[in-house]
Structure formats: structure tokens, C-alpha cells
Scaffold this motif. Structure first.
Motif, PDB file in Angstrom:
ATOM      1  N   UNK A 127     -19.403 157.703 -85.083  1.00 49.16           N
ATOM      2  CA  UNK A 127     -18.701 158.643 -85.960  1.00 49.16           C
ATOM      3  C   UNK A 127     -17.837 158.033 -87.057  1.00 49.16           C
ATOM      4  N   UNK A 128     -17.550 156.735 -86.973  1.00 46.90           N
ATOM      5  CA  UNK A 128     -16.542 156.177 -87.881  1.00 46.90           C
ATOM      6  C   UNK A 128     -17.006 156.192 -89.338  1.00 46.90           C
ATOM      7  N   UNK A 129     -18.215 155.702 -89.579  1.00 53.85           N
ATOM      8  CA  UNK A 129     -18.820 155.769 -90.919  1.00 53.85           C
ATOM      9  C   UNK A 129     -20.189 156.410 -90.742  1.00 53.85           C
ATOM     10  N   UNK A 130     -20.260 157.731 -90.830  1.00 56.37           N
ATOM     11  CA  UNK A 130     -21.510 158.447 -90.535  1.00 56.37           C
ATOM     12  C   UNK A 130     -22.655 158.005 -91.436  1.00 56.37           C
ATOM     13  N   UNK A 131     -23.838 157.895 -90.831  1.00 59.02           N
ATOM     14  CA  UNK A 131     -25.055 157.576 -91.576  1.00 59.02           C
ATOM     15  C   UNK A 131     -25.720 158.892 -91.976  1.00 59.02           C
ATOM     16  N   UNK A 132     -25.985 159.112 -93.255  1.00 61.67           N
ATOM     17  CA  UNK A 132     -26.678 160.345 -93.647  1.00 61.67           C
ATOM     18  C   UNK A 132     -27.989 160.519 -92.879  1.00 61.67           C
ATOM     19  N   UNK A 133     -28.182 161.687 -92.338  1.00 66.22           N
ATOM     20  CA  UNK A 133     -29.351 161.929 -91.495  1.00 66.22           C
ATOM     21  C   UNK A 133     -30.663 161.895 -92.268  1.00 66.22           C
ATOM     22  N   UNK A 134     -30.583 161.938 -93.591  1.00 65.84           N
ATOM     23  CA  UNK A 134     -31.817 161.873 -94.388  1.00 65.84           C
ATOM     24  C   UNK A 134     -32.540 160.542 -94.214  1.00 65.84           C
ATOM     25  N   UNK A 135     -31.828 159.523 -93.654  1.00 68.18           N
ATOM     26  CA  UNK A 135     -32.447 158.211 -93.458  1.00 68.18           C
ATOM     27  C   UNK A 135     -33.104 158.065 -92.087  1.00 68.18           C
ATOM     28  N   UNK A 136     -33.069 159.114 -91.277  1.00 66.55           N
ATOM     29  CA  UNK A 136     -33.656 159.034 -89.930  1.00 66.55           C
ATOM     30  C   UNK A 136     -35.139 158.673 -89.981  1.00 66.55           C
ATOM     31  N   UNK A 137     -35.899 159.368 -90.822  1.00 64.07           N
ATOM     32  CA  UNK A 137     -37.351 159.143 -90.891  1.00 64.07           C
ATOM     33  C   UNK A 137     -37.678 157.711 -91.299  1.00 64.07           C
TER      34      UNK A 137
END
Length: 327
Positions: free
Chosen positions: A243-253
Motif C-alpha cells: 500500500x505504501x506506493x500503489x502500483x497502477x492496476x493497468x500494469x497487471x497484464x
């Protein structure tokens, strides 16, 4: 002056046991004390003094130093160079790296993380490194680790004040009922129990941009105290849950496609374990209410934000069934 004398004592009988010209305590570490030290010779290093406690037996120094040594020998340079370690003093010495914290994740940072992970795992299947801290080689282990964390919170959060009481209430009335629901929902997934050894990976663990610096157009990764062999699906889920520096979920794929080269079954397994990892991160966030964790953060001179509210936000995502592959 007393702090400098203490550092010189720690450095005695190391390759750098000569007069210290300047030093400073680096901010940001939640587990250990980390110093930037410059010697009269102009050598500059990082000294990491690891937290020790009878109730926390994880060998953080050994895990981190072994991982960095392995990665450095593979030619990876987006990490600090391991210079020296002393198990008895519980210190590690590493090369100093200039850099700034990453506050907003961009695609270039994500690409650097993927490249780092793939090079780390390229043509390497020897079991030279240890199992990662809380590494999971079967789906049953995911269940066991989460259950252990939940019961620890229930048992060990002291009833000190209103905030601790609310944390206890949250564990009892929100997390445990959700855990029971998840067990019923995911029980059939245990048919996938043992993860094939060929699909395991070397994981940096606690991998994300909260443990990274940016310097000269390069992303530098730090902090590998929990590194070792693990399930790549767990590494993927951890990367997007921290949670500290969230990764945008658009990079999951993009991440999933890259990891599928190592593990063709990762998509299916990651979808099973992602909610479990979200729950685990709720527990990790609430660790700040535990006595041992308070001692560890006090040792590291670390200040923590409102962890209960952060855990509640994570929990809301579980209830809403928010998942990155739908973005």
C-alpha cells in the motif's frame, strides 16, 4: 559523538575500520537502522544494523546478503553491491547509491522491475538460495500463513487504548468473518495444492517502489530481507497489494504476460491467491499494533501513519471484489 563511537565499534575489524569523516541516519526504514557513512579516505558506504528480537527469529541479514551476492554475481547492477557482513554484530555493509524516492509510478519504473525480475530468474534453477520468508510452495501454505497472522493479531494486540481496541474489534468482527467466507469459497482451489518446482522463482519479496530509488534514469532496488524461492503468483500479487506506493492496476497484464514465460499457469493461480494476499496485507498493516513490531519500529526510529485506516481501505477492496485484471 557517542553515536559515532558506536558506529566505529560496529565497523571494527571490517575492511572500513578507519576514521569516520561524516555520517547520517537514513530515513524511511521501518525495520532496521541504516547509516550513510563517509570515511576520511572518501569511501562511502551504507551500514545496515538489523533488528533482533527473541520472538522474531527471521534471519534478515543472511537472506539479504545472500540474495544481493547472488544477484551481483549474475551481473545485475540495479542493486547495492554487498561489501561485508558480520553475523555476530548483525550488520551488513553495502555500496552507497545516490537516488531519490519514487513517489509516482510510471511505466519506465514498471519495465525496470520486470526486467530485474526476469534477469534474476534467467536460466537458474539451483536451490542455492533459501526459501523466501513466508514463501508458498502450495496453496495450503497460503491458507496457513494467513491463518497464523490472523490468530497472532487476535492474541497479541494489547488493549492499551481506544485505537488498539478498535484494531481488535476490526480483526474480530471484520477480518475473521471474511476469512471464514474465503475459506469456503476457495476450498475447491486446494486441488491445485502443490506448485510444480519448475514453476517456482527467486523472489525479491516485499517487492515494490517503496523499496526503490531513481538515479540517472535508472531504477535501483533495495531491501531484500525476505528474499528467496517462492511462488511467482505470490510475488505478482504482493507487488500490486503493497500500500505504501500503489502500483497502477493497468500494469497487471504486462506483469502477468512477462511472468507467464516462467510459469504458464500463473494467471489462474494469481486469481485464486490475490484475495488471500489482500487479506495478508491487511494483517501486515495491522502489525504496527503488536508489541514486537513496536519495538522493531522504535529501533529503526520509524514513525507510522494511521495503520488502522489503511487496513480498512485495503479490506474495502476485498469486500468490493476489486481486482486488477478487470481494470
Amino acid at each position: 559523538m557517542s553515536e559515532q563511537l558506536g558506529l566505529e565499534k560496529l565497523l571494527h575489524n571490517t575492511p572500513f575500520a578507519f576514521p569516520i569523516e561524516d555520517f547520517r541516519l537514513l530515513k524511511g526504514g521501518a525495520n532496521n537502522r541504516v547509516y550513510d557513512i563517509q570515511f576520511s579516505s572518501k569511501d562511502r558506504i551504507v551500514l545496515k544494523q538489523y533488528f533482533q528480537h527473541p520472538l522474531d527469529t527471521r534471519k534478515r541479514l543472511e537472506a539479504e546478503y545472500a540474495f544481493l551476492t547472488f544477484a551481483w554475481e549474475k551481473g545485475i547492477r540495479s542493486i547495492p553491491k554487498p561489501l561485508f557482513c558480520d553475523i555476530q554484530k548483525n550488520i551488513g555493509l553495502y555500496s552507497f547509491i545516490e537516488g531519490v524516492a519514487i513517489s509516482k509510478v510510471e511505466e519506465k519504473h514498471v519495465d525496470a522491475a520486470i526486467d530485474f525480475f526476469l534477469v534474476l530468474n534467467h536460466e537458474y534453477k539451483e536451490k542455492k538460495l533459501p526459501k523466501a520468508s513466508e514463501g508458498c510452495f502450495s496453496l495450503q501454505e497460503y491458507f496457513q500463513i494467513l491463518e497464523k497472522r490472523l490468530f497472532r493479531l487476535q492474541k497479541e494486540i494489547p488493549d492499551l487504548d481506544e485505537t488498539h481496541q478498535k484494531a481488535n474489534e476490526f480483526v474480530r468482527e471484520e477480518l475473521f468473518p471474511q476469512w471464514e467466507t474465503m475459506q469456503q469459497k476457495l476450498s475447491q482451489a486446494l486441488s491445485y495444492n502443490q506448485i510444480p518446482e519448475t514453476n517456482l522463482c527467486i523472489s525479491p519479496s516485499d517487492f515494490g517502489f517503496h523499496n526503490a530509488l531513481y538515479h540517472n534514469n535508472n531504477t535501483i532496488f533495495i531491501d531484500f530481507e525476505y528474499a528467496g524461492w517462492d511462488d511467482p503468483a505470490k510475488m505478482l500479487c504482493d507487488f500490486f497489494c503493497q500500500p505504501k506506493i500503489p502500483i497502477p492496476w493497468k500494469y497487471w497484464k504486462k506483469w502477468q504476460n512477462a511472468l507467464s514465460k516462467l510459469d504458464p499457469a500463473i494467471e489462474e493461480r494469481a486469481k485464486i491467491v490475490f484475495p488471500l494476499m489482500q487479506m495478508k496485507w491487511c494483517c501486515i498493516i495491522l502489525n504496527s499494533f503488536l508489541p514486537v513490531e513496536k519495538e522493531r519500529r522504535a529501533f529503526a526510529l520509524s514513525q507510522q501513519p494511521n495503520q488502522l485506516e489503511i487496513a480498512k481501505k485495503m479490506f474495502q477492496k476485498i469486500q468490493n471484489e476489486e481486482v486488477p485484471w478487470h481494470t
